[in-house]
Design a protein around this motif. Structure first.
Motif, PDB file in Angstrom:
ATOM      1  N   ASP A   1      -8.323  -1.090  -2.878  1.00 56.29           N
ATOM      2  CA  ASP A   1      -7.945  -1.024  -4.296  1.00 56.29           C
ATOM      3  C   ASP A   1      -6.430  -1.076  -4.467  1.00 56.29           C
ATOM      4  O   ASP A   1      -5.915  -1.753  -5.368  1.00 56.29           O
ATOM      5  CB  ASP A   1      -8.487   0.267  -4.914  1.00 56.29           C
ATOM      6  N   VAL A   2      -5.696  -0.351  -3.612  1.00 57.06           N
ATOM      7  CA  VAL A   2      -4.241  -0.338  -3.726  1.00 57.06           C
ATOM      8  C   VAL A   2      -3.666  -1.728  -3.438  1.00 57.06           C
ATOM      9  O   VAL A   2      -2.725  -2.171  -4.118  1.00 57.06           O
ATOM     10  CB  VAL A   2      -3.640   0.715  -2.755  1.00 57.06           C
ATOM     11  N   VAL A   3      -4.236  -2.428  -2.454  1.00 57.62           N
ATOM     12  CA  VAL A   3      -3.756  -3.786  -2.146  1.00 57.62           C
ATOM     13  C   VAL A   3      -4.012  -4.722  -3.328  1.00 57.62           C
ATOM     14  O   VAL A   3      -3.150  -5.531  -3.706  1.00 57.62           O
ATOM     15  CB  VAL A   3      -4.436  -4.297  -0.865  1.00 57.62           C
ATOM     16  N   GLN A   4      -5.188  -4.638  -3.938  1.00 58.98           N
ATOM     17  CA  GLN A   4      -5.492  -5.483  -5.097  1.00 58.98           C
ATOM     18  C   GLN A   4      -4.533  -5.189  -6.251  1.00 58.98           C
ATOM     19  O   GLN A   4      -4.027  -6.101  -6.910  1.00 58.98           O
ATOM     20  CB  GLN A   4      -6.943  -5.250  -5.539  1.00 58.98           C
ATOM     21  N   ASP A   5      -4.247  -3.902  -6.475  1.00 57.66           N
ATOM     22  CA  ASP A   5      -3.310  -3.556  -7.549  1.00 57.66           C
ATOM     23  C   ASP A   5      -1.918  -4.105  -7.264  1.00 57.66           C
ATOM     24  O   ASP A   5      -1.217  -4.572  -8.177  1.00 57.66           O
ATOM     25  CB  ASP A   5      -3.233  -2.034  -7.706  1.00 57.66           C
ATOM     26  N   ALA A   6      -1.486  -4.045  -5.991  1.00 61.13           N
ATOM     27  CA  ALA A   6      -0.163  -4.556  -5.637  1.00 61.13           C
ATOM     28  C   ALA A   6      -0.084  -6.064  -5.843  1.00 61.13           C
ATOM     29  O   ALA A   6       0.959  -6.587  -6.272  1.00 61.13           O
ATOM     30  CB  ALA A   6       0.154  -4.181  -4.186  1.00 61.13           C
ATOM     31  N   ARG A   7      -1.161  -6.764  -5.535  1.00 60.70           N
ATOM     32  CA  ARG A   7      -1.158  -8.220  -5.752  1.00 60.70           C
ATOM     33  C   ARG A   7      -1.029  -8.570  -7.224  1.00 60.70           C
ATOM     34  O   ARG A   7      -0.400  -9.559  -7.598  1.00 60.70           O
ATOM     35  CB  ARG A   7      -2.440  -8.814  -5.173  1.00 60.70           C
ATOM     36  N   VAL A   8      -1.615  -7.727  -8.085  1.00 63.69           N
ATOM     37  CA  VAL A   8      -1.516  -7.992  -9.527  1.00 63.69           C
ATOM     38  C   VAL A   8      -0.087  -7.725 -10.002  1.00 63.69           C
ATOM     39  O   VAL A   8       0.471  -8.489 -10.803  1.00 63.69           O
ATOM     40  CB  VAL A   8      -2.531  -7.118 -10.290  1.00 63.69           C
TER      41      VAL A   8
ATOM     42  N   ARG B   1      -1.671  -7.737   2.213  1.00 63.79           N
ATOM     43  CA  ARG B   1      -3.023  -7.909   2.757  1.00 63.79           C
ATOM     44  C   ARG B   1      -3.456  -6.650   3.508  1.00 63.79           C
ATOM     45  O   ARG B   1      -2.631  -5.878   3.986  1.00 63.79           O
ATOM     46  CB  ARG B   1      -3.093  -9.126   3.664  1.00 63.79           C
ATOM     47  N   LEU B   2      -4.786  -6.502   3.593  1.00 65.02           N
ATOM     48  CA  LEU B   2      -5.411  -5.388   4.289  1.00 65.02           C
ATOM     49  C   LEU B   2      -5.887  -5.866   5.647  1.00 65.02           C
ATOM     50  O   LEU B   2      -6.631  -6.870   5.725  1.00 65.02           O
ATOM     51  CB  LEU B   2      -6.583  -4.839   3.463  1.00 65.02           C
ATOM     52  N   VAL B   3      -5.473  -5.182   6.712  1.00 66.07           N
ATOM     53  CA  VAL B   3      -5.816  -5.601   8.073  1.00 66.07           C
ATOM     54  C   VAL B   3      -6.384  -4.409   8.824  1.00 66.07           C
ATOM     55  O   VAL B   3      -6.123  -3.245   8.468  1.00 66.07           O
ATOM     56  CB  VAL B   3      -4.571  -6.150   8.809  1.00 66.07           C
ATOM     57  N   PRO B   4      -7.181  -4.659   9.895  1.00 66.09           N
ATOM     58  CA  PRO B   4      -7.684  -3.546  10.705  1.00 66.09           C
ATOM     59  C   PRO B   4      -6.549  -2.946  11.551  1.00 66.09           C
ATOM     60  O   PRO B   4      -5.602  -3.628  11.924  1.00 66.09           O
ATOM     61  CB  PRO B   4      -8.762  -4.181  11.571  1.00 66.09           C
ATOM     62  N   LEU B   5      -6.692  -1.662  11.842  1.00 70.40           N
ATOM     63  CA  LEU B   5      -5.688  -0.967  12.643  1.00 70.40           C
ATOM     64  C   LEU B   5      -5.955  -1.218  14.119  1.00 70.40           C
ATOM     65  O   LEU B   5      -7.088  -1.084  14.582  1.00 70.40           O
ATOM     66  CB  LEU B   5      -5.731   0.540  12.354  1.00 70.40           C
ATOM     67  N   ALA B   6      -4.928  -1.607  14.839  1.00 69.84           N
ATOM     68  CA  ALA B   6      -5.072  -1.874  16.260  1.00 69.84           C
ATOM     69  C   ALA B   6      -5.472  -0.606  16.999  1.00 69.84           C
ATOM     70  O   ALA B   6      -4.897   0.472  16.776  1.00 69.84           O
ATOM     71  CB  ALA B   6      -3.758  -2.417  16.828  1.00 69.84           C
ATOM     72  N   GLY B   7      -6.481  -0.707  17.874  1.00 67.77           N
ATOM     73  CA  GLY B   7      -6.930   0.430  18.666  1.00 67.77           C
ATOM     74  C   GLY B   7      -7.881   1.362  17.947  1.00 67.77           C
ATOM     75  O   GLY B   7      -8.248   2.401  18.501  1.00 67.77           O
ATOM     76  N   SER B   8      -8.274   1.018  16.712  1.00 65.79           N
ATOM     77  CA  SER B   8      -9.192   1.897  15.985  1.00 65.79           C
ATOM     78  C   SER B   8     -10.613   1.704  16.472  1.00 65.79           C
ATOM     79  O   SER B   8     -10.966   0.698  17.099  1.00 65.79           O
ATOM     80  CB  SER B   8      -9.110   1.600  14.485  1.00 65.79           C
ATOM     81  N   LEU B   9     -11.466   2.698  16.194  1.00 62.74           N
ATOM     82  CA  LEU B   9     -12.868   2.643  16.608  1.00 62.74           C
ATOM     83  C   LEU B   9     -13.630   1.683  15.719  1.00 62.74           C
ATOM     84  O   LEU B   9     -13.597   1.790  14.486  1.00 62.74           O
ATOM     85  CB  LEU B   9     -13.484   4.042  16.518  1.00 62.74           C
TER      86      LEU B   9
ATOM     87  N   GLY C   1      12.288 -10.778  -1.465  1.00 56.43           N
ATOM     88  CA  GLY C   1      11.147 -11.541  -1.967  1.00 56.43           C
ATOM     89  C   GLY C   1      10.574 -12.448  -0.889  1.00 56.43           C
ATOM     90  O   GLY C   1      11.291 -13.024  -0.070  1.00 56.43           O
ATOM     91  N   GLY C   2       9.267 -12.582  -0.869  1.00 59.65           N
ATOM     92  CA  GLY C   2       8.602 -13.401   0.123  1.00 59.65           C
ATOM     93  C   GLY C   2       8.248 -12.662   1.391  1.00 59.65           C
ATOM     94  O   GLY C   2       7.563 -13.214   2.260  1.00 59.65           O
ATOM     95  N   THR C   3       8.705 -11.416   1.529  1.00 58.21           N
ATOM     96  CA  THR C   3       8.389 -10.632   2.730  1.00 58.21           C
ATOM     97  C   THR C   3       6.969 -10.083   2.619  1.00 58.21           C
ATOM     98  O   THR C   3       6.589  -9.514   1.595  1.00 58.21           O
ATOM     99  CB  THR C   3       9.367  -9.464   2.896  1.00 58.21           C
ATOM    100  N   ALA C   4       6.192 -10.276   3.671  1.00 58.10           N
ATOM    101  CA  ALA C   4       4.795  -9.837   3.658  1.00 58.10           C
ATOM    102  C   ALA C   4       4.717  -8.328   3.861  1.00 58.10           C
ATOM    103  O   ALA C   4       5.536  -7.725   4.548  1.00 58.10           O
ATOM    104  CB  ALA C   4       3.998 -10.549   4.736  1.00 58.10           C
ATOM    105  N   VAL C   5       3.712  -7.721   3.250  1.00 62.31           N
ATOM    106  CA  VAL C   5       3.418  -6.300   3.403  1.00 62.31           C
ATOM    107  C   VAL C   5       1.983  -6.176   3.870  1.00 62.31           C
ATOM    108  O   VAL C   5       1.079  -6.805   3.295  1.00 62.31           O
ATOM    109  CB  VAL C   5       3.629  -5.533   2.091  1.00 62.31           C
ATOM    110  N   GLU C   6       1.760  -5.371   4.903  1.00 61.15           N
ATOM    111  CA  GLU C   6       0.427  -5.198   5.471  1.00 61.15           C
ATOM    112  C   GLU C   6       0.016  -3.735   5.389  1.00 61.15           C
ATOM    113  O   GLU C   6       0.828  -2.828   5.608  1.00 61.15           O
ATOM    114  CB  GLU C   6       0.409  -5.656   6.927  1.00 61.15           C
ATOM    115  N   VAL C   7      -1.265  -3.520   5.083  1.00 62.20           N
ATOM    116  CA  VAL C   7      -1.853  -2.180   5.075  1.00 62.20           C
ATOM    117  C   VAL C   7      -2.970  -2.174   6.101  1.00 62.20           C
ATOM    118  O   VAL C   7      -3.946  -2.926   5.968  1.00 62.20           O
ATOM    119  CB  VAL C   7      -2.390  -1.799   3.683  1.00 62.20           C
ATOM    120  N   ALA C   8      -2.831  -1.350   7.138  1.00 54.14           N
ATOM    121  CA  ALA C   8      -3.811  -1.261   8.224  1.00 54.14           C
ATOM    122  C   ALA C   8      -4.484   0.097   8.165  1.00 54.14           C
ATOM    123  O   ALA C   8      -3.824   1.126   8.027  1.00 54.14           O
ATOM    124  CB  ALA C   8      -3.140  -1.464   9.582  1.00 54.14           C
ATOM    125  N   VAL C   9      -5.833   0.095   8.256  1.00 59.88           N
ATOM    126  CA  VAL C   9      -6.614   1.324   8.183  1.00 59.88           C
ATOM    127  C   VAL C   9      -7.586   1.359   9.348  1.00 59.88           C
ATOM    128  O   VAL C   9      -8.176   0.325   9.697  1.00 59.88           O
ATOM    129  CB  VAL C   9      -7.383   1.422   6.846  1.00 59.88           C
TER     130      VAL C   9
END
Length: 496
Positions: A347-354, A362-370, A401-409
């Motif tokens: 939800d937070v990623v969608q709000d940021a895109r708006v 973008r939302l990405v998986p966290l490295a090493g997570s189960l 501007g143009g710098t990507a932001v990633e959210v990993a969970v």
């Protein structure tokens, strides 16, 4: 009177210092014990010596009585026979013969080694003292005598009088006096020695308590870091010292926490005042220009109103952030629910895109997570949503501007981790250490231009702390800043 003296002695004793009081009590106890043992010893010794004299009397009286009876048969006149010296006692003695006839006076048969005589009244046949030793005084001196009297029998076996043998108790009295004198001298010496040794012993025993008193005085004077030196012995004083040191450490920590809290409060008030001063000055300045008629052009008035509105918006945002911090600092408890951070992050990623359609979020998986394990935590949905919103907004506001932001969970062991990464210029070491402080800005001018209050990351830290989690910064590989939030994972079943 006795009660008054007792009360005065009690008051006097309790008016002394503890050291003097203990030494006084010690000396008095030793004195009482010494007086008791000495009295018993002297009494027992005198009784033993008197028993020895009584034994001598019993040894002397029978042959004397027999000899006097025989002599009286030989000499009807009662003439004293000097040959009796041959069988009389070898020490000092006195012998008295009392005829049965009341008209005849008592006759002193013999005496040796004495200038004084015992005070012997007429010894009658019916005297209850016959046959048992008894003590009498002297006729002239202050000495005492031990006397044993027996009846005399004639040739017909009839009682014709009494014979009494008296032995002086001068040696007994001298021995007991000498013992009393020696015990007094020894007792006084003992009292002095006990008093001196007790004084030094009690002072040495109280030395740890003196150190405790000095430490307490130093702490009362403001030296909160002062501690009681180790006692070195595991006794009551050592245990007391350890307990007091632990208490003093907690007191010092409490004072340090209070001072730090007061300092943070002063800094917080100063920073809040500083932040509010600029927009208030702007609003006041435009209001004064309008009041003085300096802005007659409608476009200038519109621009002034827009600036006043912008500054009011900034102040509103600042006040809201302050209220949020205050709520999380003082909130006694929260109403926890199960929160899936994957849904919340989406939800937070969608709000940021708006809000920023020109930026890549973008939302990405966290490295090493189960894998296949949902990242569910127990907490307050709105608060955790604000954490992620603040972190994403911070990344968008402080990167070009143009710098990507990633959210990993993802879930790692017993925790759920969320990382918000950007690929901008990153933070230097000093900024990374202070970034969670309230009102701290790495670039103050740019933050004010973008409308930042310097409280976003402070709110993040407060909320995460209330959820028993942690948040920290570390550089993004290749450049940029990454903020990692770790929260305890919910271990309960999904249907609970």
């Amino acid at each position: 009177m006795l009660q008054h003296l007792r009360r005065a002695a009690y008051t006097k004793l309790h008016g002394l210092s503890l050291t003097r009081r203990l030494v006084t009590v010690l000396v008095l106890l030793v004195l009482a014990a010494y007086l008791l043992t000495t009295s018993v010893t002297i009494t027992m010794l005198r009784g033993y010596l008197v028993d020895r004299v009584d034994t001598d009397l019993e040894t002397y009286i029978t042959p004397l009585a027999e000899r006097v009876s025989a002599q009286l048969l030989e000499d009807a006149t009662g003439r004293q026979d000097t040959s009796a010296e041959l069988w009389l006692p070898p020490n000092s003695y006195y012998i008295l013969l009392t005829p049965l006839d009341d008209a005849a006076p008592p006759v002193s048969l013999a005496s040796r080694g004495m200038d004084d005589t015992p005070d012997l009244s007429r010894v009658a046949i019916d005297d209850g003292r016959l046959g048992e030793p008894f003590t009498v005084g002297s006729d002239q001196g202050a000495g005492t005598w031990r006397v044993l009297a027996l009846p005399l029998e004639n040739e017909q076996g009839l009682v014709s009088g009494t014979i009494a043998v008296a032995l002086p108790l001068d040696e007994v009295d001298s021995t007991t006096r000498q013992l009393a004198f020696l015990t007094i001298v020894i007792g006084l010496t003992t009292m002095v020695v006990v008093g001196v040794l007790g004084w030094f012993a009690v002072r040495r025993a109280f030395r740890p308590l003196t150190r405790i008193e000095d430490t307490a005085a130093a702490i009362a004077g403001g030296d909160l870091a002062r501690r009681i030196p180790p006692h070195g012995v595991r006794d009551e004083v050592g245990s007391l010292s350890d307990s007091l040191n632990r208490m003093l450490a907690r007191i010092e920590h409490s004072f340090a926490v209070r001072e730090a809290s007061e300092q943070r409060m002063r800094d917080f008030v100063a920073d809040a005042s500083h932040e509010l001063r600029t927009p208030l000055a702007t609003v006041k300045g435009y209001a004064e220009l309008h009041r003085f008629g300096a802005m007659s052009d409608p476009e200038d008035v519109a621009g002034a109103m827009r600036r006043i509105e912008d500054e009011a918006t900034r102040m509103t945002r600042l006040v809201e952030d302050l209220l949020t911090l205050t709520r999380w600092d003082s909130q006694p408890q929260m109403a926890p629910t199960r929160v899936d951070l994957t849904v919340l992050a989406s939800d937070v990623v969608q709000d940021a895109r708006v809000r920023a359609p020109d930026r890549t979020v973008r939302l990405v998986p966290l490295a090493g997570s189960l894998p296949d394990v949902p990242p569910v935590v127990v907490g307050e949905d709105g608060a955790l949503r604000q954490v992620l919103t603040n972190l994403v907004a911070n990344a968008l506001a402080h990167t070009p501007g143009g710098t990507a932001v990633e959210v990993a969970v993802g879930r790692v062991d017993g925790t759920v981790a969320v990382e918000v990464r950007d690929h901008g210029t990153g933070l230097d070491e000093d900024t990374a250490e202070r970034v969670f402080e309230r009102f701290y800005r790495a670039d103050k001018s740019r933050s004010r231009a973008s409308g930042g209050t310097g409280l976003g990351l402070a709110i993040v830290a407060a909320i995460v702390g209330r959820h028993q989690g942690s948040v920290r910064h570390h550089p993004t590989p290749g450049g940029g800043a990454t903020f990692r939030v770790e929260l305890p994972a919910d271990r309960r079943p999904a249907d609970s």
